[in-house]
Motif scaffolding. Sequence first.
Motif, PDB file in Angstrom:
ATOM      1  N   ASN A   1       6.065  13.984  -5.681  1.00 47.59           N
ATOM      2  CA  ASN A   1       4.697  13.588  -6.003  1.00 47.59           C
ATOM      3  C   ASN A   1       4.543  12.075  -6.110  1.00 47.59           C
ATOM      4  N   TYR A   2       5.589  11.326  -5.700  1.00 43.29           N
ATOM      5  CA  TYR A   2       5.435   9.875  -5.597  1.00 43.29           C
ATOM      6  C   TYR A   2       4.621   9.554  -4.345  1.00 43.29           C
ATOM      7  N   SER A   3       4.134   8.309  -4.279  1.00 43.67           N
ATOM      8  CA  SER A   3       3.515   7.803  -3.052  1.00 43.67           C
ATOM      9  C   SER A   3       4.476   6.810  -2.400  1.00 43.67           C
ATOM     10  N   TYR A   4       4.425   6.755  -1.075  1.00 41.31           N
ATOM     11  CA  TYR A   4       5.397   5.983  -0.312  1.00 41.31           C
ATOM     12  C   TYR A   4       4.697   5.033   0.646  1.00 41.31           C
ATOM     13  N   HIS A   5       5.477   4.087   1.195  1.00 42.69           N
ATOM     14  CA  HIS A   5       4.888   3.075   2.070  1.00 42.69           C
ATOM     15  C   HIS A   5       5.209   3.299   3.542  1.00 42.69           C
ATOM     16  N   HIS A   6       6.421   3.757   3.864  1.00 39.44           N
ATOM     17  CA  HIS A   6       6.783   4.044   5.250  1.00 39.44           C
ATOM     18  C   HIS A   6       7.221   5.498   5.376  1.00 39.44           C
ATOM     19  N   HIS A   7       6.972   6.047   6.557  1.00 38.72           N
ATOM     20  CA  HIS A   7       7.326   7.437   6.842  1.00 38.72           C
ATOM     21  C   HIS A   7       7.806   7.518   8.282  1.00 38.72           C
ATOM     22  N   LEU A   8       9.045   7.994   8.464  1.00 36.18           N
ATOM     23  CA  LEU A   8       9.555   8.257   9.806  1.00 36.18           C
ATOM     24  C   LEU A   8       9.759   9.750   9.945  1.00 36.18           C
ATOM     25  N   GLY A   9       9.089  10.353  10.914  1.00 37.00           N
ATOM     26  CA  GLY A   9       9.265  11.763  11.212  1.00 37.00           C
ATOM     27  C   GLY A   9      10.157  11.940  12.427  1.00 37.00           C
ATOM     28  N   ILE A  10      11.016  12.965  12.392  1.00 36.82           N
ATOM     29  CA  ILE A  10      11.931  13.234  13.502  1.00 36.82           C
ATOM     30  C   ILE A  10      11.837  14.706  13.867  1.00 36.82           C
ATOM     31  N   ASN A  11      11.558  14.987  15.120  1.00 32.68           N
ATOM     32  CA  ASN A  11      11.600  16.347  15.639  1.00 32.68           C
ATOM     33  C   ASN A  11      13.047  16.635  16.038  1.00 32.68           C
ATOM     34  N   LEU A  12      13.707  17.500  15.294  1.00 33.71           N
ATOM     35  CA  LEU A  12      15.126  17.758  15.529  1.00 33.71           C
ATOM     36  C   LEU A  12      15.367  18.503  16.834  1.00 33.71           C
TER      37      LEU A  12
ATOM     38  N   ALA B   1       0.846  -1.199   0.000  1.00 32.27           N
ATOM     39  CA  ALA B   1       0.000   0.000   0.000  1.00 32.27           C
ATOM     40  C   ALA B   1       0.877   1.242   0.000  1.00 32.27           C
ATOM     41  N   ILE B   2       0.444   2.283  -0.683  1.00 36.36           N
ATOM     42  CA  ILE B   2       1.215   3.529  -0.760  1.00 36.36           C
ATOM     43  C   ILE B   2       0.294   4.710  -0.545  1.00 36.36           C
ATOM     44  N   SER B   3       0.884   5.793  -0.056  1.00 38.30           N
ATOM     45  CA  SER B   3       0.128   7.017   0.198  1.00 38.30           C
ATOM     46  C   SER B   3       1.000   8.223  -0.136  1.00 38.30           C
ATOM     47  N   PRO B   4       0.367   9.356  -0.477  1.00 38.10           N
ATOM     48  CA  PRO B   4       1.134  10.570  -0.767  1.00 38.10           C
ATOM     49  C   PRO B   4       1.831  11.100   0.484  1.00 38.10           C
ATOM     50  N   ILE B   5       2.838  11.922   0.285  1.00 37.38           N
ATOM     51  CA  ILE B   5       3.556  12.539   1.402  1.00 37.38           C
ATOM     52  C   ILE B   5       2.618  13.464   2.178  1.00 37.38           C
ATOM     53  N   PRO B   6       2.470  13.262   3.489  1.00 38.50           N
ATOM     54  CA  PRO B   6       1.507  14.049   4.289  1.00 38.50           C
ATOM     55  C   PRO B   6       2.093  15.356   4.812  1.00 38.50           C
ATOM     56  N   LEU B   7       2.601  16.206   3.913  1.00 36.23           N
ATOM     57  CA  LEU B   7       3.144  17.500   4.303  1.00 36.23           C
ATOM     58  C   LEU B   7       2.473  18.595   3.484  1.00 36.23           C
ATOM     59  N   GLU B   8       2.431  19.794   4.033  1.00 38.13           N
ATOM     60  CA  GLU B   8       1.829  20.926   3.334  1.00 38.13           C
ATOM     61  C   GLU B   8       2.869  21.601   2.423  1.00 38.13           C
ATOM     62  N   ASN B   9       2.353  22.380   1.462  1.00 38.20           N
ATOM     63  CA  ASN B   9       3.179  23.182   0.556  1.00 38.20           C
ATOM     64  C   ASN B   9       4.178  22.329  -0.227  1.00 38.20           C
ATOM     65  N   LEU B  10       3.722  21.148  -0.625  1.00 35.21           N
ATOM     66  CA  LEU B  10       4.594  20.211  -1.312  1.00 35.21           C
ATOM     67  C   LEU B  10       4.567  20.470  -2.816  1.00 35.21           C
ATOM     68  N   PRO B  11       5.694  20.758  -3.464  1.00 33.88           N
ATOM     69  CA  PRO B  11       5.709  20.952  -4.918  1.00 33.88           C
ATOM     70  C   PRO B  11       5.246  19.697  -5.660  1.00 33.88           C
ATOM     71  N   ASN B  12       4.589  19.882  -6.769  1.00 35.68           N
ATOM     72  CA  ASN B  12       4.091  18.759  -7.557  1.00 35.68           C
ATOM     73  C   ASN B  12       5.148  18.321  -8.574  1.00 35.68           C
TER      74      ASN B  12
END
Length: 743
Positions: free
Chosen positions: A656-667, A640-651
């Motif tokens: 504009n690919y869809s991805y399967h895993h997403h790791l977010g890091i608060n720096l 399963a794939i989904s678009p990147i869940p971020l705002e102001n994303l260039p097309n």
Amino acid sequence: MSYPLYVAFIWHQHQPLYKSYLDGEYRLPWVRLHGTKDYLDLVLLLEQFPRLHQTVNLVPSLLLQIEDYVAGTAFDPYLSAALTPTEALQIGQKQFIVEHFFDAHHRTMIDPHPRYAELYEQQQHNGKAWCLEHWSLQDYSDLLAWHNLAWFDPLFWQDAEIACWLEQGKNFTLSDRQRIYSKQREILSRIIPQHRRMQENGQLEVTTTPYTHPILPLLADTNAGRVAVPQMTLPTQRFQWPEDIPRHLRKAKHLYRNWFGCNPKGLWPSEQSVSPAILPDIAEQGFQWICSDEAVLGWTLQHFFHRDAMGTVMEPELLYRPYRLETPHGDLAIVFRDHRISDLIGFTYGNMPPRQAAIDLVGQLEAISRTLKSRQSGGVALDRPWLVTIALDGENCWEYYTLDGKPFLESLYQILSEHPSIQLVTVSEYLDKFPPTETLPSHQLHSGSWVDGSFTTWIGDPVKNRAWDLLTEARKTLDACPEATEENNPEAWEALYAAEGSDWFWWFGAGHSSNQDAMFDQLFREHLMTLYRALNKPVPDSVRRPVDDRIIPADCRPSGFIHPVIDGQADPQDWDRAGRIEVGGSRGTMHQSTAIQRLWYGVDHLNLYLRVDFKTGAKPGVSLPSELHLFWFYPDRPVAISPIPLENLPNTAPLNYSYHHHLGINLMTQSAWLQEAVESNQWHSRMTRANVAFGDCLEVSIPWADLSTVEPDWSLRLLVILANNGSYQNHVPNDTLIPVDVP
């Protein structure tokens, strides 16, 4: 009839010829140092568990050099420095000492010894020039001592003299250093007799390798490189000297008889490299079996070995058995190693607690047994005598283990000694009881090695090809002098054999690098110079110039497994085999502006690792976005794939690919969260054990277990995005994705 799961460990002990025939001096110290750390202790530990039988491969070029050191006739620059009074050290020697006497894995071999660690910290933090200006003669003396003391295996730490030196810690004298050298020679002198004794009592089988460890298929014909890689760029000149193969085999066999009083049964082909062309010579010399890698078997059978999520081979009946190879000079048996388990020992278990690693290895074997049982007609025991072959380098991996692997091996051997359904055997004792019943047509045997079933590690790269051309010219020159036989001009032939060794080509060009690259280049050319001089021929100018131009590409793929400590400190040793992508300032004016200067990435069997180097002084939330996001793309995989869940994303691609895993890091907080794509373009949260540290750089490890859908041998692509509170800022790489191969 029921059987245990038979397991054959084969430990490969090898060093190339470091002795230069130009002046008789050894250029590098690794025979001496590994000799005090890795060869004797391995079999002494095994001897404590008499139920366990194993195979050890000892390369002739290694044993000849050990004999030289035992005789006191071998000297290398490191040893010469250690035996020089500190007041007599010249500035060049001091520079050499400061540069090279920390050539060891510092976390396991330097850090545990306070005085050695103190000197290392001074060199790392203050710089080499500072050391040259500020170190006292006692500092040099202590460093000279510790560079040798750190290589004594912990098994020998109870020796009265060694224990005294370790307790002393500092203020070493020239007399101390001389006695340390004597202790090294004492340990080296026990290596060959101990192996012979254990072979005679049946616990050990000792095998050999072609004389100087050449790649036999490439000696037969360098065009063999195109079997696995049809489009390979070959050297300008074709090297085709199959008559050198029996020479290497005869010399290896002759030396083996001198050392062990019998003929060898097994042959470890250098780099587990095989081809149909080399089989008749091996059989004619009386060898009974050889070993290679599962990739070679896969190519031969035209079968890709699949593994389940735990890494267990799903077609075990193909891999865990010997095969027969028919030749004009008789049959050969061939066994193929389990690549993954061998690599776990070689590259991953050193990064785990010793007992946990030992339990994991036994669990891997138990999983193989369960899979084999599930594919038989019934019963709770194995109904056939399957053989799992685990074969790997027996020296270099231990440097990364706690106490040089002693706790790991002791735990492993204790468990296996008491295991009711696993039996460790030598390869020959297994073959004597259970000869191969399946035949591989010899002409169908794949031409390849343990590295991806190809020869790309030794040929095909422009620099490697230049070295082959130099070797071909030298071989032609020798061939044009028929009067120069091995009997009346042994110097020329010994130089040829040394230059034909595989190690020089391993280090040339892309793929591998070390602190001694230039010396390997020099040694190769010195062997060629010796050949020309022995024939009274002029040395070509091309042989006098370095083969490698020393230009290191800005970007490179990983050259091996890595095991970094995630502390944000950017330890160079942790990332020396990592892939690297230069970002800031390396792509020209068209590259997007980003605070990221460089990306490092790599893997082992436990984790995916990423390191991000930011511009000096960059602070999250100030001069650096507050978040870093990683997105995984799995090409050609049904997930399963989904678009990147971020705002102001260039097309634009790859955003504009869809991805399967997403790791977010608060720096700012160094906290992390993991998401996995599900149906309907949604993201669901998942538990993560990702480890994050932000200091001099950002270092991240992501366990493969977190990426639950990923299977062994998959390929993936990785995208790195910087964002502020969920709003896109920029990404790297600019127009592609980072390629990662799952082990």
